[in-house]
Design an enzyme around this catalytic site. Structure first.
Site, short mmCIF file in Angstrom:
data_model
loop_
_atom_site.label_atom_id
_atom_site.label_comp_id
_atom_site.label_asym_id
_atom_site.label_seq_id
_atom_site.Cartn_x
_atom_site.Cartn_y
_atom_site.Cartn_z
N GLY A 1 0.76 -1.24 0.00
CA GLY A 1 0.00 0.00 0.00
C GLY A 1 0.79 1.29 0.00
O GLY A 1 0.19 2.37 -0.08
N GLU B 1 3.85 -7.15 1.45
CA GLU B 1 3.43 -7.45 0.06
C GLU B 1 3.41 -6.13 -0.69
O GLU B 1 2.40 -5.44 -0.70
CB GLU B 1 2.01 -8.03 0.05
CG GLU B 1 1.81 -9.25 0.92
CD GLU B 1 0.32 -9.53 1.19
OE1 GLU B 1 -0.55 -8.74 0.80
OE2 GLU B 1 0.05 -10.58 1.80
N GLY C 1 3.73 -3.66 -3.97
CA GLY C 1 3.60 -3.63 -5.42
C GLY C 1 4.00 -2.29 -5.98
O GLY C 1 5.14 -2.06 -6.41
N ARG C 2 3.06 -1.35 -5.90
CA ARG C 2 3.23 -0.02 -6.51
C ARG C 2 4.58 0.62 -6.19
O ARG C 2 5.27 1.12 -7.07
CB ARG C 2 2.11 0.88 -5.98
CG ARG C 2 2.03 2.24 -6.64
CD ARG C 2 1.01 3.11 -5.91
NE ARG C 2 -0.28 2.49 -5.79
CZ ARG C 2 -1.25 2.54 -6.70
NH1 ARG C 2 -1.05 3.21 -7.80
NH2 ARG C 2 -2.40 1.93 -6.49
N ARG D 1 -5.74 4.01 -15.66
CA ARG D 1 -5.88 4.57 -14.31
C ARG D 1 -6.56 5.94 -14.26
O ARG D 1 -7.37 6.18 -13.36
CB ARG D 1 -4.53 4.60 -13.58
CG ARG D 1 -3.98 3.19 -13.30
CD ARG D 1 -2.74 3.21 -12.41
NE ARG D 1 -3.08 3.56 -11.04
CZ ARG D 1 -2.84 4.73 -10.49
NH1 ARG D 1 -2.23 5.70 -11.17
NH2 ARG D 1 -3.20 4.98 -9.27
N CYS E 1 -13.47 5.79 -28.22
CA CYS E 1 -14.82 6.36 -28.29
C CYS E 1 -15.51 6.30 -26.94
O CYS E 1 -16.49 5.56 -26.75
CB CYS E 1 -15.62 5.63 -29.35
SG CYS E 1 -14.91 5.88 -30.96
#
Ligand SMILES: Cc1ncc(COP(=O)(O)O)c(C=O)c1O
Length: 422
Positions: free
Chosen positions: A248, A282, A284-285, A321, A352
């Site tokens: 996080g 854990e 990630g980002r 995102r 579109c």
């Protein structure tokens, strides 16, 4: 993690003679060989961030797992494996990727709120090290499968600490009533259930309160709650020796807000100083986001009163995102110019959908057709969310190491897509 000598550029990048460089290559040279749009990563930025992470958390004794969902490219996972990281996975596919990259199954944590029986069976065959259980129902399901296969597996219970992580509503996971984790009012009964199940060994507790968290406060609150439960459960005789703190940590998307590994490590060290538990993370980002850019060309500008538009060849199918979370990804020119005055533009893609908009009223110099631009901080939750919507090519990924540029995911063209439909 922004480079102090050039505040708007991520590490691994700089301007040289007015040209944006990623490691030893100019984007202009790369784009001459590879048509835009494409993702491009700096290997040294990834390696430096992993080393900084391992160094910062070393005093806590925490084992760092890479959350594969953030970026599951096998070539990037191989870098994580080489640095000694474990993996946090949420599907059978991610397990295959982690193992193929060389991460030992014993170093894999299987998270995820709805693991299927097939995925669980596959994970048990592989020998996954830890299952993060999300409900009492799942405890029973896992036990039945483990019993059938004749294995005893290690698990931790993911608890919902009911804190507000202060992040975007779509990436917060620990509010009361969330689909994630076991409500703490059910924790006792989950542990009592687990004690009756012969093929599950519950070793501890897990939390993951959300993503892109930029303040220590929600972590501090949830850790206090975890410690409170830990003490209560140990007093009741439950053998708990693992705490998984999830991931996080927020990165700088251009507004200067992010969390430093060292600050979080200090909090962990201080909080757990008097407890004999193994800590797991854990992440990630924070490990990969800043190492990636998305290079795109300007198709045209367009005046449509009262708005000025810049139309790019990258769309929301390539970078989701901004439409999904109103996320902000700074957009920069690959070639610096000082001659013009900044104007404001809405920067949009060709899809579109009205949500195919990357920036509103964005200050930038008026570009020309064909000019190269690049979005920064797109290493996490970007290429993995890309699609071929509008029958567009799924764009390639490149990895730059010094002056070496390698295609690490080929483009998926319309001809290849059609083959699958015949
Ligand atoms: C269970 C779990 N662990 C870890 C992560 C990684 O989070 P982050 O990328 O914010 O570090 C996630 C992502 O939301 C997750 O759901």
């Amino acid at each position: 993690m922004l480079d102090k000598t050039s505040p708007s550029l991520p590490r691994g990048m700089r301007y040289e003679n007015q040209l944006a460089m990623i490691e030893g290559m100019s984007l202009a040279d790369i784009a001459r060989e590879y048509p835009t749009p494409f993702y491009c990563y700096s290997q040294s930025a990834i390696e430096q961030k992993m080393q900084a992470c391992l160094k910062a958390f070393e005093p806590t004794g925490a084992k760092v797992h890479f959350a594969v969902k953030a970026n599951s490219n096998i070539n990037l996972l191989r870098l994580m494996a080489k640095a000694g990281l474990g993996a946090d996975i949420v599907s059978g596919g991610e397990l295959t990727r982690a193992c193929t990259a060389g991460i030992a199954p014993a170093d894999v944590i299987f998270s995820g709120v709805a693991k299927t029986d097939n995925e669980l069976e596959y994970a048990m065959h592989k020998g996954v090290g830890q299952y993060n259980v999300e409900s009492i129902e799942e405890l029973h399901r896992i036990n039945t499968i483990a019993q059938r296969l004749g294995v005893v597996i290690d698990a931790v219970l993911r608890v919902n600490p009911e804190v507000d992580a202060g992040t975007h509503q779509h990436i917060t996971t620990a509010k009361k009533g969330s689909k994630f984790g076991i409500a703490y009012s059910q924790l006792d009964s989950a542990l009592q259930t687990a004690a009756t199940l012969s093929s599950i060994n519950v070793r501890g507790l897990a939390m993951h309160i959300g993503s892109q968290i930029t303040s220590l406060e929600p972590y501090s609150q949830s850790i206090q709650r975890m410690l409170h439960w830990l003490e209560q459960l140990q007093a009741k005789g439950f053998a708990i020796d693992r705490i998984d703190l999830g991931g996080g940590l927020g990165v700088d998307y251009g507004n200067g807000e992010y969390l430093e590994y060292s600050d979080y490590a200090e909090l962990i060290q201080a909080s757990f100083a008097n407890y004999q538990v193994d800590i797991q993370l854990e992440l990630g980002r924070s490990l990969i986001a800043e190492a990636g850019i998305l290079v795109s060309s300007v198709v045209s500008t367009k005046q449509s009163s009262p708005n000025n538009f810049v139309l790019l060849d990258a769309g929301m199918n390539d970078l989701l995102r901004p439409s999904l979370y109103q996320a902000h990804h700074p957009l920069l020119a690959a070639s610096l110019s000082t001659s013009a005055r900044p104007e404001t533009f809405d920067v949009v893609g060709p899809i579109c959908e009205s949500t195919d908009c990357f920036h509103k009223n964005y200050p930038m110099l008026r570009p020309n057709t064909g000019d190269l631009m690049f979005f920064t901080v797109v290493g996490a939750y970007c290429s993995v969310l890309s699609s071929s919507y509008n029958s567009r090519t799924l764009i390639p990924e490149l990895l730059v190491n010094g002056e070496n540029v390698r295609v690490i995911r080929k483009a998926w063209t319309i001809d290849e897509q059609l083959k699958l439909e015949e």
